[in-house]
Write a protein that holds these residues in place. Structure first.
Motif, PDB file in Angstrom:
ATOM      1  N   ALA A  40       0.815  -1.211   0.000  1.00 48.35           N
ATOM      2  CA  ALA A  40       0.000   0.000   0.000  1.00 48.35           C
ATOM      3  C   ALA A  40       0.853   1.267   0.000  1.00 48.35           C
ATOM      4  N   TYR A  41       2.134   1.159   0.396  1.00 48.53           N
ATOM      5  CA  TYR A  41       2.959   2.353   0.588  1.00 48.53           C
ATOM      6  C   TYR A  41       4.111   2.472  -0.404  1.00 48.53           C
ATOM      7  N   ASP A  42       4.300   1.459  -1.283  1.00 51.95           N
ATOM      8  CA  ASP A  42       5.455   1.515  -2.187  1.00 51.95           C
ATOM      9  C   ASP A  42       5.265   0.543  -3.333  1.00 51.95           C
ATOM     10  N   ASP A  43       6.145   0.642  -4.338  1.00 49.29           N
ATOM     11  CA  ASP A  43       6.081  -0.237  -5.506  1.00 49.29           C
ATOM     12  C   ASP A  43       6.720  -1.586  -5.256  1.00 49.29           C
ATOM     13  N   ARG A  44       7.742  -1.620  -4.362  1.00 51.48           N
ATOM     14  CA  ARG A  44       8.425  -2.876  -4.100  1.00 51.48           C
ATOM     15  C   ARG A  44       9.098  -2.846  -2.739  1.00 51.48           C
ATOM     16  N   SER A  45       9.397  -4.036  -2.231  1.00 51.33           N
ATOM     17  CA  SER A  45      10.142  -4.160  -0.984  1.00 51.33           C
ATOM     18  C   SER A  45      11.631  -3.994  -1.267  1.00 51.33           C
ATOM     19  N   SER A  46      12.373  -3.453  -0.311  1.00 51.45           N
ATOM     20  CA  SER A  46      13.824  -3.310  -0.479  1.00 51.45           C
ATOM     21  C   SER A  46      14.598  -4.460   0.139  1.00 51.45           C
ATOM     22  N   PHE A  47      13.889  -5.498   0.636  1.00 54.74           N
ATOM     23  CA  PHE A  47      14.577  -6.619   1.281  1.00 54.74           C
ATOM     24  C   PHE A  47      15.463  -7.393   0.302  1.00 54.74           C
ATOM     25  N   SER A  48      16.674  -7.698   0.777  1.00 52.72           N
ATOM     26  CA  SER A  48      17.595  -8.594   0.078  1.00 52.72           C
ATOM     27  C   SER A  48      17.775  -9.825   0.971  1.00 52.72           C
ATOM     28  N   LEU A  49      18.939 -10.455   0.941  1.00 53.34           N
ATOM     29  CA  LEU A  49      19.158 -11.683   1.697  1.00 53.34           C
ATOM     30  C   LEU A  49      19.375 -11.394   3.195  1.00 53.34           C
ATOM     31  N   PRO A  50      18.836 -12.219   4.083  1.00 52.52           N
ATOM     32  CA  PRO A  50      19.198 -12.144   5.494  1.00 52.52           C
ATOM     33  C   PRO A  50      20.486 -12.938   5.712  1.00 52.52           C
ATOM     34  N   VAL A  51      21.436 -12.355   6.450  1.00 54.58           N
ATOM     35  CA  VAL A  51      22.747 -12.997   6.560  1.00 54.58           C
ATOM     36  C   VAL A  51      23.258 -13.019   7.993  1.00 54.58           C
ATOM     37  N   ASN A  52      24.202 -13.928   8.228  1.00 51.80           N
ATOM     38  CA  ASN A  52      25.051 -13.949   9.425  1.00 51.80           C
ATOM     39  C   ASN A  52      26.502 -13.917   8.974  1.00 51.80           C
ATOM     40  N   HIS A  53      27.360 -13.286   9.758  1.00 54.84           N
ATOM     41  CA  HIS A  53      28.789 -13.438   9.502  1.00 54.84           C
ATOM     42  C   HIS A  53      29.188 -14.859   9.883  1.00 54.84           C
ATOM     43  N   ARG A  54      30.129 -15.430   9.167  1.00 55.50           N
ATOM     44  CA  ARG A  54      30.485 -16.837   9.389  1.00 55.50           C
ATOM     45  C   ARG A  54      31.189 -17.085  10.726  1.00 55.50           C
ATOM     46  N   ASP A  55      31.657 -16.033  11.366  1.00 50.20           N
ATOM     47  CA  ASP A  55      32.287 -16.220  12.674  1.00 50.20           C
ATOM     48  C   ASP A  55      31.301 -16.107  13.833  1.00 50.20           C
ATOM     49  N   THR A  56      30.003 -15.941  13.519  1.00 46.11           N
ATOM     50  CA  THR A  56      29.002 -15.920  14.583  1.00 46.11           C
ATOM     51  C   THR A  56      28.536 -17.344  14.877  1.00 46.11           C
ATOM     52  N   PHE A  57      27.785 -17.500  15.983  1.00 48.15           N
ATOM     53  CA  PHE A  57      27.266 -18.816  16.365  1.00 48.15           C
ATOM     54  C   PHE A  57      25.838 -18.959  15.848  1.00 48.15           C
ATOM     55  N   THR A  58      24.823 -18.607  16.642  1.00 50.48           N
ATOM     56  CA  THR A  58      23.459 -18.648  16.103  1.00 50.48           C
ATOM     57  C   THR A  58      23.180 -17.440  15.219  1.00 50.48           C
TER      58      THR A  58
END
Length: 225
Positions: free
Chosen positions: A91-109
């Motif tokens: 309702a508020y825009d033409d598209r979502s700006s979401f890309s990939l959700p990520v973790n750095h590889r040196d993190t745990f969960t």
């Protein structure tokens, strides 16, 4: 722009330049939300905790279109084939700006304040390096980050606030004006009572109480477009 508006903008730029957060209200006829926005390279675990506790929305990291393109980060709706990704009908825009959700590889969960701050900081370092001309592409990105993860990456519009005026682009425009890397963290401020977006008056009161600059999206667009 009035002197009062210019003063608010100057204070917001100065805060960002110093690595401090700013509250940005977009537009009443758009999302109608106030986000707490940080330069990503300044985010520590305590800042992630503040966003969880004081804001309550989704902690996201926005990258400029040029950086996202260099490392091959797509718009999420273009990367998925499930029928649910076809027509967002926002309702508020033409598209979502979401890309990939990520973790750095040196993190745990990846979800703890420490893990998310680590991922955010490494994404900011990557964005700074790409903007400086360091050769860094999708393979180098994949060597450092994994997806899915717990930091939601947003991809800015190619023309910034000339193309789109979401918090993604407003925050990135503020970062550019302040001389920070093209990576900002945004988190929606929610009202504990209603569960809806925090009203602007309440957001301004939070800003006053915590000595955080508050700026309207319209003021950023007028000054920085």
């Amino acid at each position: 722009m009035s002197r009062k508006q210019a003063g608010r903008l100057d204070r917001a730029v100065a805060a960002f330049r110093a690595g401090e957060p700013v509250l940005i209200h977009d537009f009443a006829d758009r999302e109608g939300e106030t986000d707490i926005v940080y330069p990503a390279d300044a985010v520590a675990p305590a800042d992630v905790a503040r966003m969880r506790n004081d804001a309550g929305g989704l902690v996201c990291l926005a990258l400029s279109d040029a950086v996202a393109e260099a490392v091959g980060l797509p718009f999420l709706e273009d990367a998925l084939s499930h029928p649910a990704t076809g027509d967002h009908d926002l309702a508020y825009d033409d598209r979502s700006s979401f890309s990939l959700p990520v973790n750095h590889r040196d993190t745990f969960t990846g979800i703890t304040d420490e893990d998310r701050a680590r991922t955010i900081g490494e994404l900011a370092s990557m964005a700074d390096a790409v903007e400086a001309g360091v050769e860094y592409g999708p393979d180098e990105f994949a060597a450092e980050f994994r997806s899915p993860g717990h930091v939601h990456v947003l991809r800015g519009a190619p023309g910034g606030i000339a193309d789109r005026v979401g918090h993604t682009e407003l925050g990135l425009a503020l970062a550019a004006e302040a001389g920070r890397p093209p990576a900002v963290v945004v988190c929606e401020m929610l009202d504990d009572g209603s569960g809806a977006a925090l009203p602007p008056d309440a957001a301004r009161e939070y800003a006053r109480r915590h000595d955080v600059p508050y700026v309207e999206g319209s003021e950023l667009v007028e000054a920085l477009r």
